[in-house]
Enzyme design. Sequence first.
Site, PDB file in Angstrom:
ATOM      1  N   LYS A   1      57.944  -7.693  84.404  1.00  0.00           N
ATOM      2  CA  LYS A   1      57.723  -8.733  83.144  1.00  0.00           C
ATOM      3  C   LYS A   1      58.166 -10.151  83.836  1.00  0.00           C
ATOM      4  O   LYS A   1      57.327 -11.000  83.233  1.00  0.00           O
ATOM      5  CB  LYS A   1      58.630  -8.379  82.181  1.00  0.00           C
ATOM      6  CG  LYS A   1      58.788  -9.136  80.943  1.00  0.00           C
ATOM      7  CD  LYS A   1      59.960  -8.844  80.038  1.00  0.00           C
ATOM      8  CE  LYS A   1      61.272  -9.135  80.508  1.00  0.00           C
ATOM      9  NZ  LYS A   1      61.781 -10.824  80.330  1.00  0.00           N
ATOM     10  N   ASN A   2      58.854 -10.065  84.493  1.00  0.00           N
ATOM     11  CA  ASN A   2      59.562 -11.571  84.707  1.00  0.00           C
ATOM     12  C   ASN A   2      58.707 -12.349  85.826  1.00  0.00           C
ATOM     13  O   ASN A   2      58.780 -13.481  86.101  1.00  0.00           O
ATOM     14  CB  ASN A   2      61.056 -11.395  85.314  1.00  0.00           C
ATOM     15  CG  ASN A   2      61.843 -11.376  84.162  1.00  0.00           C
ATOM     16  OD1 ASN A   2      61.466 -11.414  83.064  1.00  0.00           O
ATOM     17  ND2 ASN A   2      63.169 -10.566  84.506  1.00  0.00           N
TER      18      ASN A   2
ATOM     19  N   ARG B   1      71.544 -20.698  77.731  1.00  0.00           N
ATOM     20  CA  ARG B   1      70.643 -20.817  78.560  1.00  0.00           C
ATOM     21  C   ARG B   1      69.966 -22.061  78.494  1.00  0.00           C
ATOM     22  O   ARG B   1      68.793 -22.056  77.784  1.00  0.00           O
ATOM     23  CB  ARG B   1      69.415 -19.730  78.713  1.00  0.00           C
ATOM     24  CG  ARG B   1      70.050 -18.439  79.106  1.00  0.00           C
ATOM     25  CD  ARG B   1      69.208 -17.455  79.440  1.00  0.00           C
ATOM     26  NE  ARG B   1      68.429 -16.630  78.210  1.00  0.00           N
ATOM     27  CZ  ARG B   1      67.555 -15.686  78.702  1.00  0.00           C
ATOM     28  NH1 ARG B   1      67.130 -15.328  79.552  1.00  0.00           N
ATOM     29  NH2 ARG B   1      67.105 -15.196  77.356  1.00  0.00           N
TER      30      ARG B   1
ATOM     31  N   ARG C   1      60.297  -4.996  74.630  1.00  0.00           N
ATOM     32  CA  ARG C   1      60.049  -6.611  75.277  1.00  0.00           C
ATOM     33  C   ARG C   1      59.761  -6.350  77.019  1.00  0.00           C
ATOM     34  O   ARG C   1      59.171  -7.152  77.511  1.00  0.00           O
ATOM     35  CB  ARG C   1      61.140  -7.592  75.063  1.00  0.00           C
ATOM     36  CG  ARG C   1      61.190  -8.120  74.032  1.00  0.00           C
ATOM     37  CD  ARG C   1      61.992  -9.206  73.509  1.00  0.00           C
ATOM     38  NE  ARG C   1      61.988 -10.152  74.763  1.00  0.00           N
ATOM     39  CZ  ARG C   1      63.115 -10.365  75.443  1.00  0.00           C
ATOM     40  NH1 ARG C   1      64.131 -10.145  75.068  1.00  0.00           N
ATOM     41  NH2 ARG C   1      62.857 -11.372  76.361  1.00  0.00           N
TER      42      ARG C   1
ATOM     43  N   CYS D   1      70.836 -17.672  72.087  1.00  0.00           N
ATOM     44  CA  CYS D   1      70.389 -16.447  72.893  1.00  0.00           C
ATOM     45  C   CYS D   1      71.594 -15.443  72.735  1.00  0.00           C
ATOM     46  O   CYS D   1      72.481 -15.873  73.127  1.00  0.00           O
ATOM     47  CB  CYS D   1      70.007 -16.776  74.428  1.00  0.00           C
ATOM     48  SG  CYS D   1      69.607 -15.209  75.400  1.00  0.00           S
TER      49      CYS D   1
ATOM     50  N   ILE E   1      76.737 -15.232  85.302  1.00  0.00           N
ATOM     51  CA  ILE E   1      75.394 -15.885  85.246  1.00  0.00           C
ATOM     52  C   ILE E   1      75.308 -16.401  83.732  1.00  0.00           C
ATOM     53  O   ILE E   1      75.089 -17.502  83.329  1.00  0.00           O
ATOM     54  CB  ILE E   1      74.035 -15.024  85.255  1.00  0.00           C
ATOM     55  CG1 ILE E   1      74.398 -14.404  86.836  1.00  0.00           C
ATOM     56  CG2 ILE E   1      72.846 -15.601  85.083  1.00  0.00           C
ATOM     57  CD1 ILE E   1      74.229 -15.336  87.957  1.00  0.00           C
TER      58      ILE E   1
ATOM     59  N   ARG F   1      62.025 -16.591  75.197  1.00  0.00           N
ATOM     60  CA  ARG F   1      62.387 -17.848  75.942  1.00  0.00           C
ATOM     61  C   ARG F   1      61.623 -18.116  76.824  1.00  0.00           C
ATOM     62  O   ARG F   1      61.623 -19.519  77.202  1.00  0.00           O
ATOM     63  CB  ARG F   1      63.845 -17.735  75.941  1.00  0.00           C
ATOM     64  CG  ARG F   1      65.013 -17.664  75.078  1.00  0.00           C
ATOM     65  CD  ARG F   1      66.187 -17.517  75.755  1.00  0.00           C
ATOM     66  NE  ARG F   1      66.741 -18.814  76.251  1.00  0.00           N
ATOM     67  CZ  ARG F   1      67.058 -19.968  75.790  1.00  0.00           C
ATOM     68  NH1 ARG F   1      67.465 -19.799  74.702  1.00  0.00           N
ATOM     69  NH2 ARG F   1      67.472 -20.981  76.423  1.00  0.00           N
TER      70      ARG F   1
END
Length: 429
Positions: free
Chosen positions: A24-25, A123, A399, A118, A329, A94
């Site tokens: 996906k990314n 972010r 998603r 988020c 993160i 996003r």
Amino acid sequence: MEALRIYTEKPYRLKGEVTISGAKNAVLPAIAACLLTKEKVHLSNVPMVKDVETMLTLLGELGAEYQLKKKSLEIEVKNIASAQAPYKLVRAMRASILVLGPLVARKGKAIVALPGGCAIGTRPVDLHISGLQKLGANITIEHGYIVAEAKKLKGAEIEFDKKTVTGTENLVMAACLAKGETILKNCALEPEVFSLCELLVKMGARIDGIGEETIRIKGVDELCGAHHRIIPDRIEAGTFMVASALTHGDLILKEVEPTHLETIIDKLTISGARVEKLSRNSLRVIGSEEIKPQDVTTAPYPGFPTDMQAQFMVLMTQANGTSIITETIFDRRFAHANELIRLGASIEVQGDKAIVRGKTPLSGAEVVATDLRASASLVLAGLIATGQTTINDIEHLDRGYEKIEEKLRALGVRIERLKNNNNQSGVKK
């Protein structure tokens, strides 16, 4: 709202084979890159997930024509009809911010909604904005939108204050059509960034330093079409690897890239699992009867991925001892801990740390998915929680995971998708 229900008479021991989908990314920036050329771009191994649907809807509004058939995607953007990415789509995903750089570079203007809040933490997009400003874009914030304009972007030297995946991707794409040379320093090293750069080179971009912290881009006047295969999803692979370790299973994962999984493999090996490389793109994960505790700290690639933190937390609930998971993160990425506690886990959150005390038996209950990876962790927990586990709000799961219930069902898991979890008969066939 749909839900998933897992029926567990006794904890599952997953055995069999599972094929991992495209990342996906990696596909989302690849789709955004299609805005940089008038010619057709062909993408293969495209995951059929909700985020891809959202990104394609956005590109359609910007003027793209596309066809998606059997994981093969063809996109053509002869003319950019609109430079505006509306809030309704950016809010849903996003990663829509990735159209910012390509729009400014080719159209000379971009109007992209600010993403807003988020569920997993702050972010900010300030690194995207400051980078484009250094490339010569005039940027204002108006009525909740980023308005960026530039007759022609110009190369510059830009150093990111911190690692940013989408920031690196946005500026690499923008720099491809800028005049002169752009030098980007402290770039993200994720495989998805590497994959995007490979696609851009196929499209005619001049990029040096791919896969390194310093990337040099010499701008060209235009880019062309290309064919590109999307890399395997390392987070989906990691999720199924944890599933095998968690259930003392024996899983073969096909269509993976083992080099992208080295940190996850190391952590699973410490926990007691055995990971074997069967071929260039397949792995076997054999779970141990005794899961060992360990401390984990998330970090940018090649460190332990934040997107695997929730899944690993479930594994540590079954370890014989105490583990400490540190999230570096995102600042609000422990929401799943409360849901795991509902299932019987012993977890104490202290700031950026979660103290997980095992081994604790889990029992089925009704829980809520708060974000994409949290939803995956609850599915994993359902595999070992006796009774019925109902996971609500699984639009998050859809998603990023392609037909996860079908893949689990093929491994022997009794799992159903519910249209309305208050209606026992509302099973989606």
